[in-house]
Design an enzyme around this catalytic site. Structure first.
Site, PDB file in Angstrom:
ATOM      1  N   ASN A  13       0.870  -1.183   0.000  1.00  0.00           N
ATOM      2  CA  ASN A  13       0.000   0.000   0.000  1.00  0.00           C
ATOM      3  C   ASN A  13       0.901   1.225   0.000  1.00  0.00           C
ATOM      4  O   ASN A  13       1.508   1.559   1.014  1.00  0.00           O
ATOM      5  CB  ASN A  13      -0.886  -0.034   1.262  1.00  0.00           C
ATOM      6  CG  ASN A  13      -1.733   1.219   1.405  1.00  0.00           C
ATOM      7  OD1 ASN A  13      -1.784   2.052   0.493  1.00  0.00           O
ATOM      8  ND2 ASN A  13      -2.388   1.362   2.551  1.00  0.00           N
ATOM      9  N   TRP A  14       0.965   1.869  -1.157  1.00  0.00           N
ATOM     10  CA  TRP A  14       1.893   2.994  -1.288  1.00  0.00           C
ATOM     11  C   TRP A  14       1.342   4.276  -0.651  1.00  0.00           C
ATOM     12  O   TRP A  14       2.032   5.271  -0.576  1.00  0.00           O
ATOM     13  CB  TRP A  14       2.226   3.237  -2.771  1.00  0.00           C
ATOM     14  CG  TRP A  14       2.992   2.107  -3.405  1.00  0.00           C
ATOM     15  CD1 TRP A  14       3.443   0.959  -2.790  1.00  0.00           C
ATOM     16  CD2 TRP A  14       3.401   2.003  -4.782  1.00  0.00           C
ATOM     17  NE1 TRP A  14       4.106   0.172  -3.704  1.00  0.00           N
ATOM     18  CE2 TRP A  14       4.098   0.779  -4.930  1.00  0.00           C
ATOM     19  CE3 TRP A  14       3.254   2.830  -5.895  1.00  0.00           C
ATOM     20  CZ2 TRP A  14       4.637   0.369  -6.155  1.00  0.00           C
ATOM     21  CZ3 TRP A  14       3.786   2.426  -7.122  1.00  0.00           C
ATOM     22  CH2 TRP A  14       4.466   1.206  -7.238  1.00  0.00           C
ATOM     23  N   LYS A  15       0.093   4.241  -0.240  1.00  0.00           N
ATOM     24  CA  LYS A  15      -0.560   5.430   0.352  1.00  0.00           C
ATOM     25  C   LYS A  15      -0.340   6.639  -0.568  1.00  0.00           C
ATOM     26  O   LYS A  15      -0.321   6.462  -1.789  1.00  0.00           O
ATOM     27  CB  LYS A  15      -0.051   5.646   1.776  1.00  0.00           C
ATOM     28  CG  LYS A  15      -0.231   4.375   2.637  1.00  0.00           C
ATOM     29  CD  LYS A  15      -0.024   4.583   4.099  1.00  0.00           C
ATOM     30  CE  LYS A  15      -0.247   3.267   4.838  1.00  0.00           C
ATOM     31  NZ  LYS A  15      -0.100   3.376   6.286  1.00  0.00           N
ATOM     32  N   HIS A 103      -9.509   1.123   5.084  1.00  0.00           N
ATOM     33  CA  HIS A 103      -8.222   1.295   5.766  1.00  0.00           C
ATOM     34  C   HIS A 103      -8.430   2.230   6.964  1.00  0.00           C
ATOM     35  O   HIS A 103      -9.257   3.143   6.905  1.00  0.00           O
ATOM     36  CB  HIS A 103      -7.189   1.883   4.797  1.00  0.00           C
ATOM     37  CG  HIS A 103      -5.800   1.865   5.357  1.00  0.00           C
ATOM     38  ND1 HIS A 103      -5.355   2.795   6.267  1.00  0.00           N
ATOM     39  CD2 HIS A 103      -4.775   1.002   5.155  1.00  0.00           C
ATOM     40  CE1 HIS A 103      -4.100   2.494   6.597  1.00  0.00           C
ATOM     41  NE2 HIS A 103      -3.725   1.424   5.937  1.00  0.00           N
ATOM     42  N   GLU A 105      -6.829   4.637   7.980  1.00  0.00           N
ATOM     43  CA  GLU A 105      -6.663   6.067   7.664  1.00  0.00           C
ATOM     44  C   GLU A 105      -7.933   6.620   7.017  1.00  0.00           C
ATOM     45  O   GLU A 105      -8.292   7.775   7.225  1.00  0.00           O
ATOM     46  CB  GLU A 105      -5.420   6.258   6.773  1.00  0.00           C
ATOM     47  CG  GLU A 105      -4.146   6.076   7.587  1.00  0.00           C
ATOM     48  CD  GLU A 105      -2.964   5.507   6.831  1.00  0.00           C
ATOM     49  OE1 GLU A 105      -2.939   5.549   5.588  1.00  0.00           O
ATOM     50  OE2 GLU A 105      -2.035   4.998   7.510  1.00  0.00           O
ATOM     51  N   GLU A 175      -5.035  -4.694  10.811  1.00  0.00           N
ATOM     52  CA  GLU A 175      -3.980  -3.704  11.004  1.00  0.00           C
ATOM     53  C   GLU A 175      -4.228  -2.962  12.310  1.00  0.00           C
ATOM     54  O   GLU A 175      -5.039  -2.017  12.338  1.00  0.00           O
ATOM     55  CB  GLU A 175      -3.973  -2.697   9.854  1.00  0.00           C
ATOM     56  CG  GLU A 175      -3.733  -3.308   8.492  1.00  0.00           C
ATOM     57  CD  GLU A 175      -3.190  -2.284   7.506  1.00  0.00           C
ATOM     58  OE1 GLU A 175      -2.076  -2.491   7.026  1.00  0.00           O
ATOM     59  OE2 GLU A 175      -3.861  -1.272   7.252  1.00  0.00           O
ATOM     60  N   GLY A 181       2.921   2.521  10.801  1.00  0.00           N
ATOM     61  CA  GLY A 181       3.865   3.613  10.600  1.00  0.00           C
ATOM     62  C   GLY A 181       4.622   4.003  11.855  1.00  0.00           C
ATOM     63  O   GLY A 181       5.267   5.049  11.901  1.00  0.00           O
ATOM     64  N   SER A 221       3.830  -1.954  10.275  1.00  0.00           N
ATOM     65  CA  SER A 221       5.298  -2.013  10.408  1.00  0.00           C
ATOM     66  C   SER A 221       5.879  -3.369  10.014  1.00  0.00           C
ATOM     67  O   SER A 221       6.810  -3.860  10.655  1.00  0.00           O
ATOM     68  CB  SER A 221       5.725  -1.620  11.838  1.00  0.00           C
ATOM     69  OG  SER A 221       5.327  -0.294  12.118  1.00  0.00           O
ATOM     70  N   GLY A 242       2.965  -0.989   4.299  1.00  0.00           N
ATOM     71  CA  GLY A 242       2.971   0.438   3.955  1.00  0.00           C
ATOM     72  C   GLY A 242       4.377   0.888   3.609  1.00  0.00           C
ATOM     73  O   GLY A 242       4.882   0.633   2.514  1.00  0.00           O
ATOM     74  N   GLY A 243       5.033   1.534   4.568  1.00  0.00           N
ATOM     75  CA  GLY A 243       6.347   2.160   4.345  1.00  0.00           C
ATOM     76  C   GLY A 243       7.348   1.286   3.597  1.00  0.00           C
ATOM     77  O   GLY A 243       7.989   1.752   2.638  1.00  0.00           O
TER      78      GLY A 243
HETATM   79  P1  13P Z   1       3.258   0.560   7.667  1.00  0.00           P
HETATM   80  O1  13P Z   1       3.762  -0.724   7.061  1.00  0.00           O
HETATM   81  O2  13P Z   1       3.966   1.783   7.156  1.00  0.00           O
HETATM   82  O3  13P Z   1       3.196   0.476   9.161  1.00  0.00           O
HETATM   83  O4  13P Z   1       1.739   0.731   7.158  1.00  0.00           O
HETATM   84  C1  13P Z   1       0.846  -0.299   7.336  1.00  0.00           C
HETATM   85  C2  13P Z   1      -0.387   0.024   6.570  1.00  0.00           C
HETATM   86  O5  13P Z   1      -1.162   0.864   6.961  1.00  0.00           O
HETATM   87  C3  13P Z   1      -0.607  -0.690   5.303  1.00  0.00           C
HETATM   88  O6  13P Z   1      -1.898  -0.485   4.840  1.00  0.00           O
END
Ligand code: 13P
Length: 262
Positions: A13-15, A103, A105, A175, A181, A221, A242-243
């Site tokens: 997930n590149w956000k 998600h 967010e 999650e 993050g 993470s 994510g990251g």
């Molecule tokens: P991180 O891997 O950056 O913690 O993000 C997780 C996430 O929200 C993937 O959708």
């Protein structure tokens, strides 16, 4: 649950990161790093921002790359006066296979409720794609001993009205919000416990076949170093990253987790 034939799904997930030039570079590097054996063991998807989808689709098609294209969000209606939104049929036309819905967010920053997430999941299915339905608790909820009930409410609300066969084919991502993050990962035992809880909730509402089929990802993470241990858990069938998915080297090392398992 005993050994199963669920193929793991590792999703990036590149956000709101990577413009379309950077996206093209990332998918090309990823394709270079991954090999036939990797794709045989694991399904892989990338979820770029909307503005990158067409560029990434073109690279995937031109080079015949076995990485599935994913989106991060969608609107529940097919078309109409919804300024700024993107419809499921538009995504399907770009060969999008997986769409993340709900998600944390989106839930926390954009007010998405279980009802909205449910409508989005149904719209994604109606357009022939697979939703990745997200759930997870806050730190306060976990500390107060409410993590399981929070997730149970999100699962029944977000999957309401779906039949057992459909639930068996979809993807759920657990999650925990406190692990997103932050560099703080749930321990493999905690992640397994909640993913096992989700599977038993699905078993009690939709039956054993749905529970045996649904793929449950862990997210929060996930890094190359912790992926093998998380993925060794019996009820964890993949990761939503994510990251670490922004970097092709890191993400490909996560996809290659089977090489690092004992
Ligand atoms: P991180 O891997 O950056 O913690 O993000 C997780 C996430 O929200 C993937 O959708």
């Amino acid at each position: 649950m005993a050994s199963n034939d669920r193929k793991p799904l590792i999703s990036g997930n590149w956000k709101m990161n990577h413009n379309h030039f950077e996206a093209i570079q990332t998918i090309q590097k990823l394709a270079y790093a991954l090999e036939k054996d990797d794709y045989e063991a694991v399904d892989v998807s990338v979820h770029p921002p909307f503005t990158d989808l067409r560029s990434v689709q073109t690279v995937i098609q031109a080079d015949d790359i076995p990485i599935a294209l994913g989106a991060q969000n969608v609107h529940q209606e097919t078309s109409g006066a919804f300024t700024g939104e993107v419809s499921p049929t538009m995504l399907a036309k770009l060969d999008v296979s997986y769409v993340i819905v709900g998600h944390s967010e989106r839930r926390e920053l954009f007010g998405e409720t279980d009802e909205i997430v449910n409508a989005k999941a149904k719209a994604v299915l109606a357009a022939g794609m697979t939703p990745i339905v997200c759930c997870g608790e806050t730190l306060e909820e976990r500390t107060a001993g409410q993590a399981e009930s929070k997730v149970a409410g999100q699962i029944s609300g977000s999957l309401a009205g779906l039949d057992a066969a459909t639930v068996g084919d979809l993807v759920v991502a657990y999650e925990p919000i406190w692990a997103i993050g932050t560099g703080e990962t749930a321990t493999p035992e905690d992640a397994q416990q909640m993913c096992g809880h989700i599977r038993s909730l699905i078993e009690s509402e939709w039956g054993a076949a749905a529970a045996a089929g649904v793929r449950i990802q862990y997210g929060g993470s996930v890094k190359p170093g912790n992926a093998p241990e998380l993925m060794a858990q019996p009820d964890i069938d993949g990761a939503l990253v994510g990251g670490a998915s922004l970097d092709a080297d890191d993400f490909s090392r996560i996809v290659k987790y089977p090489l690092y398992q004992a």
